[in-house]
Design an enzyme around this catalytic site. Structure first.
Site, PDB file in Angstrom:
ATOM      1  N   GLU A  10      -4.099  -2.688  20.148  1.00 14.32           N
ATOM      2  CA  GLU A  10      -3.748  -3.092  18.396  1.00 14.32           C
ATOM      3  C   GLU A  10      -3.997  -1.984  17.448  1.00 14.32           C
ATOM      4  OE1 GLU A  10      -5.578  -4.423  16.618  1.00 14.32           O
ATOM      5  OE2 GLU A  10      -7.349  -4.049  18.100  1.00 14.32           O
ATOM      6  N   HIS A 306      -5.924  -8.699  21.169  1.00 17.40           N
ATOM      7  CA  HIS A 306      -7.929  -7.835  20.893  1.00 17.40           C
ATOM      8  C   HIS A 306      -8.073  -8.034  21.427  1.00 17.40           C
ATOM      9  CE1 HIS A 306      -7.508  -8.247  16.040  1.00 17.40           C
ATOM     10  NE2 HIS A 306      -5.904  -9.039  15.814  1.00 17.40           N
TER      11      HIS A 306
END
Length: 338
Positions: A10, A306
Site C-alpha cells: 500500500e 496493510h
C-alpha cells in the site's frame, strides 16, 4: 545491505517503520527508496522523521537521508541500547506509531527502558492510545515482556500536544496461540469529547448503541478537561475471555456524528459475526510479534493491504515461514514457523 522499495504494497509509512524495527532487532542495515510513494505527500513527514530519529537513538545507528520530504534513507544500526528516552513529534503526527517503531527492539533489549512520547495520541490514520493500552499491550505481556503505558494528556489532530509514558521490562518473546475469542465478558462504548458539544457524544452513542443493541449501562461519555485543542473519538471495546479488541472512529469537520458511529458499529459487528479473536488492525501488529517469536498462530479476518505489506516487509529481514489459511469466507488462520 537489505534493499527496500517503499512503494511496496500500500506504499505508506508502515514499510519504513517495520524496516526500522527489524533492522534494530536483527542488526541488518537497510536502504529504502520511494518512501511513502503511495501517499498524496510522499517522503518523510514529521512523524516518520521522528520514528527514524527514535530508531537512530535506540540503535546507535548511522543514518543518511533523514530529512523532511526525503524519499530515500539508509540506516545502519550498531548497538541496541535500553534506557530512558524522550521522543517528541512536534506536531499532531502519531506518537503511537513512533512507539511501535522502537518497541519491538526494546522488548528484546538487555535491560529495562522508559519512554516519554509526545505528539498525537488519537489520530484517524494510526492506532490510538486506547488500542495500544487495551488490545495490543496485553498480548505483548502474554508473550513474555512487561509493558505498561500511561496516558498523561490526550492529543488530537490538528493541535496535538498529547503525552504518554511507557515502561518496558524485556523478556524473550514466546510464541502466541490465539485461535478462539471465548465468550464476551464486557462491552464498553465511550464517546470522548474535547471542546466539542455534548450533543455530538450523545448522537454517537445513540446511533452506535442502537445498531449494536448494547445496553444503556454499556454506553458512556468522557469529557476531557483542559485539552490543547478540540477532538472527538468514539471507542468500542469488546473484552472476551482470551482477548480484548478495540475499535475507534474519529469526529472530523464536515462528518456527521451518525456517520462516525455507523462506521464503528459496522466494524464491531463484522468482528463479532466472524467469531475471530483478532481484528483487522490488531492483525498487523501481531504479525511482527509472532515473526520475531519465530512461532505462533492466530485467527483473524481476511488480511487487508496493510497486513499483506507487513508480510512482504518481514520477509526481507526474517527467515520465517508464514502460512495464511482460509477457514471460511470471513476467517483466516495465520501461522508462523521458523
Amino acid at each position: 545491505m537489505v534493499r527496500i522499495d517503499g512503494s511496496l504494497g500500500e506504499g505508506g509509512g508502515q514499510v519504513l517503520r517495520t524496516s526500522l524495527s527489524l533492522s534494530l532487532v536483527t542488526g541488518k542495515p537497510f536502504t529504502i527508496q520511494n518512501i511513502r510513494a503511495g501517499r498524496k505527500k510522499p517522503g518523510l513527514l514529521r512523524q516518520h522523521l521522528t520514528s527514524v530519529k527514535a530508531a537512530e537513538a535506540v540503535g546507535a545507528a548511522e543514518v543518511s537521508g533523514a530529512e523532511l520530504g526525503s524519499r530515500e534513507l539508509t540506516f545502519r544500526p550498531s548497538a541496541l541500547a535500553a534506557g530512558n528516552y524522550h521522543f517528541a513529534v512536534g506536531t499532531a503526527g502519531s506518537a503511537t506509531l513512533v512507539l511501535q517503531t522502537v518497541l519491538p527492539a526494546l522488548l528484546l533489549a538487555k535491560g529495562p527502558s522508559t519512554l516519554m512520547l509526545e505528539g498525537g495520541t488519537h489520530n484517524p490514520m494510526a492506532p490510538p492510545f486506547d488500542f495500544l493500552q487495551r488490545a495490543y499491550l496485553p498480548l505483548v505481556r502474554r508473550m513474555g515482556p512487561s509493558v505498561e503505558a500511561t496516558l498523561e494528556r490526550a492529543g488530537f489532530f490538528p493541535a496535538g500536544g498529547g503525552r504518554f509514558r511507557v515502561d518496558v521490562r524485556p523478556a524473550p518473546l514466546k510464541p502466541l496461540h490465539l485461535l478462539e475469542r471465548g465468550r464476551v465478558v464486557r462491552r464498553d462504548l465511550k464517546a470522548v469529547i474535547a471542546m466539542i458539544p455534548f450533543d455530538v457524544a450523545q448522537r454517537e452513542l445513540g446511533t452506535a448503541g442502537a445498531a449494536l443493541k448494547w445496553r444503556p449501562d454499556e454506553l458512556r461519555t468522557e469529557e476531557l478537561k483542559r485539552p490543547l485543542g478540540p477532538g472527538n473519538v468514539l471507542v468500542a471495546e469488546v473484552e472476551s475471555e482470551h482477548v480484548t479488541e478495540v475499535f475507534t472512529g474519529f469526529g472530523e469537520r464536515g462528518k456527521r456524528a451518525e456517520a462516525v458511529a455507523g462506521q464503528v458499529a459496522e466494524e464491531v459487528k463484522r468482528y463479532l459475526d466472524a467469531d475471530v479473536p483478532v481484528g483487522e488492525h490488531l492483525c498487523d501488529q501481531l504479525l511482527l510479534l509472532v515473526a520475531l517469536a519465530k512461532g505462533g498462530v492466530f485467527r483473524t479476518l481476511p488480511l487487508d493491504g496493510h497486513a499483506e505489506t507487513q508480510l512482504q516487509t518481514i520477509a526481507q529481514f526474517l527467515d520465517v515461514k508464514v502460512e495464511v489459511r482460509e477457514v471460511s469466507r470471513e476467517v483466516r488462520e495465520v501461522e508462523v514457523r521458523a
